[in-house]
Design a protein around this motif. Structure first.
Motif, mmCIF file in Angstrom:
data_model
loop_
_atom_site.group_PDB
_atom_site.id
_atom_site.type_symbol
_atom_site.label_atom_id
_atom_site.label_comp_id
_atom_site.label_asym_id
_atom_site.label_seq_id
_atom_site.Cartn_x
_atom_site.Cartn_y
_atom_site.Cartn_z
ATOM 1 N N SER A 101 0.812 -1.214 0.000
ATOM 2 C CA SER A 101 0.000 0.000 0.000
ATOM 3 C C SER A 101 0.843 1.262 0.000
ATOM 4 C CB SER A 101 -0.955 0.004 1.208
ATOM 5 O OG SER A 101 -0.240 0.013 2.427
ATOM 6 N N GLY A 102 2.129 1.159 0.396
ATOM 7 C CA GLY A 102 2.994 2.328 0.344
ATOM 8 C C GLY A 102 3.169 2.879 -1.053
ATOM 9 N N GLN A 103 2.940 2.033 -2.077
ATOM 10 C CA GLN A 103 3.103 2.459 -3.463
ATOM 11 C C GLN A 103 1.765 2.744 -4.150
ATOM 12 O OE1 GLN A 103 6.073 3.118 -5.246
ATOM 13 N NE2 GLN A 103 6.653 3.177 -3.088
ATOM 14 N N LYS A 104 0.686 2.696 -3.398
ATOM 15 C CA LYS A 104 -0.622 2.974 -3.986
ATOM 16 C C LYS A 104 -1.027 4.415 -3.679
ATOM 17 C CE LYS A 104 -2.095 -1.838 -3.823
ATOM 18 N NZ LYS A 104 -3.045 -2.833 -3.249
ATOM 19 N N THR A 105 -1.393 5.148 -4.709
ATOM 20 C CA THR A 105 -1.677 6.569 -4.544
ATOM 21 C C THR A 105 -3.157 6.908 -4.738
ATOM 22 O OG1 THR A 105 -1.048 6.888 -6.859
ATOM 23 C CG2 THR A 105 0.641 7.313 -5.185
ATOM 24 N N ASP A 106 -4.008 5.875 -4.782
ATOM 25 C CA ASP A 106 -5.440 6.132 -4.893
ATOM 26 C C ASP A 106 -6.094 6.213 -3.513
ATOM 27 O OD1 ASP A 106 -5.157 3.487 -4.226
ATOM 28 O OD2 ASP A 106 -6.606 2.739 -5.694
#
Length: 306
Positions: free
Chosen positions: A193-198
């Protein structure tokens, strides 16, 4: 480091109170007089003699239950706001006594006063309750001993969490509010989730609370890096963080410094910039953590810690 017990929660946060008031500069930028530059990033040996500060006990007669944040009351020398981990925020007075500033139901994380205080008598509290991270504005009653007015809570922002709540909270020199959110997951970030920007997780958010109301608790500054970027949450200023516990602006500049909890081996001091991606959980700091994953979102360049 011999003789130092490292906990899974991390030396930069967890349940510890971190006084992130100084500034760490990389060796190539500065070295203190009499101290050699510090090459690399590994801690070795027992360190040097402490800096020439003398500590003085204060408020030593008062009982505490896990204090996690402390900030001066603007315009009132010797007064401090202290956030305890559970349910209570205290006003500390110069006479060594305290009074309840705000009682709430949940886990306290951080608090900050509006930069226009007391003309704008607002305090912003970060806390967690029933699996929800919350940012709430309270109006301070200035007519008596300062305290948050009952019933004055204005919810600003909230998002779900099962841990790693982050907690950094600061007004920048631009007048906008910056808040740091954790990846809100169990150790290891199984969903990357650290790389999810939604969503709002694992990020530094930048919002405008200058004209907050029940109908519009905040707006997004038009110069935020991902404003109008489709599926990216426009509040996101930087991302790829694990559990950014405290943030601070370098005095006299707009440099935003972040103390971020690592997972197992590394803790991070990071300088966050507009749109930067700090790599979690592909990286833990400067080191590969999950090589099978890749950097995602609009910034696919890794900004390592300093």
């Amino acid at each position: 480091m011999k003789g130092f017990k490292h906990s899974r929660m991390g030396v930069l946060g967890g349940c510890c109170l971190v006084l992130f008031t100084g500034l760490l500069l990389p060796a190539e930028e500065a070295a203190l007089p009499g101290f050699a530059p510090w090459p690399g990033c590994a801690l070795e040996g027992t360190g040097r003699e402490p800096f020439p500060y003398r500590t003085t006990p204060v408020f030593s007669e008062l009982p505490w239950k896990q204090p996690v944040a402390m900030t001066p009351l603007p315009g009132s020398p010797g007064h401090y706001l202290l956030v305890e981990r559970y349910n209570t925020t205290w006003l500390l007075r110069p006479d060594g006594q305290r009074s309840v500033f705000l009682a709430f139901e949940g886990q306290g994380i951080n608090a900050v006063f509006h930069p226009g205080y007391p003309a704008k008598p607002f305090v912003y509290l970060r806390y967690s309750s029933r699996g929800i991270n919350r940012l709430v504005r309270y109006t301070v009653d200035l007519e008596t001993q300062p305290h948050a007015r009952p019933g004055s809570a204005l919810p600003i922002l909230e998002w779900k969490t099962v841990g790693h709540r982050g907690g950094g909270l600061a007004f920048g020199p631009d007048g906008f509010l910056y808040l740091a959110t954790g990846d809100a997951r169990t150790p290891g970030d199984p969903d990357n989730s650290g790389q999810k920007t939604d969503n709002l997780r694992g990020s530094i958010l930048r919002i405008d609370v200058g004209s907050s109301s029940a109908q519009t608790p905040y707006t997004v500054p038009v110069d935020n890096p991902f404003a109008g970027h489709g599926t990216v949450r426009p509040e996101v200023w930087a991302y790829g963080l694990r559990n950014p516990w405290r943030v601070t602006f370098r005095p006299g500049t707009s440099e935003l410094w972040v103390a971020d909890n690592g997972d197992e081996q590394w803790e991070m001091i990071t300088r966050a910039t507009r749109g930067s991606n700090h790599g979690w959980s592909v990286f833990e700091g400067a080191h590969l953590f999950r090589p099978g994953n890749r950097l995602e979102g609009p910034t696919r360049v890794h900004t390592p810690p300093l």
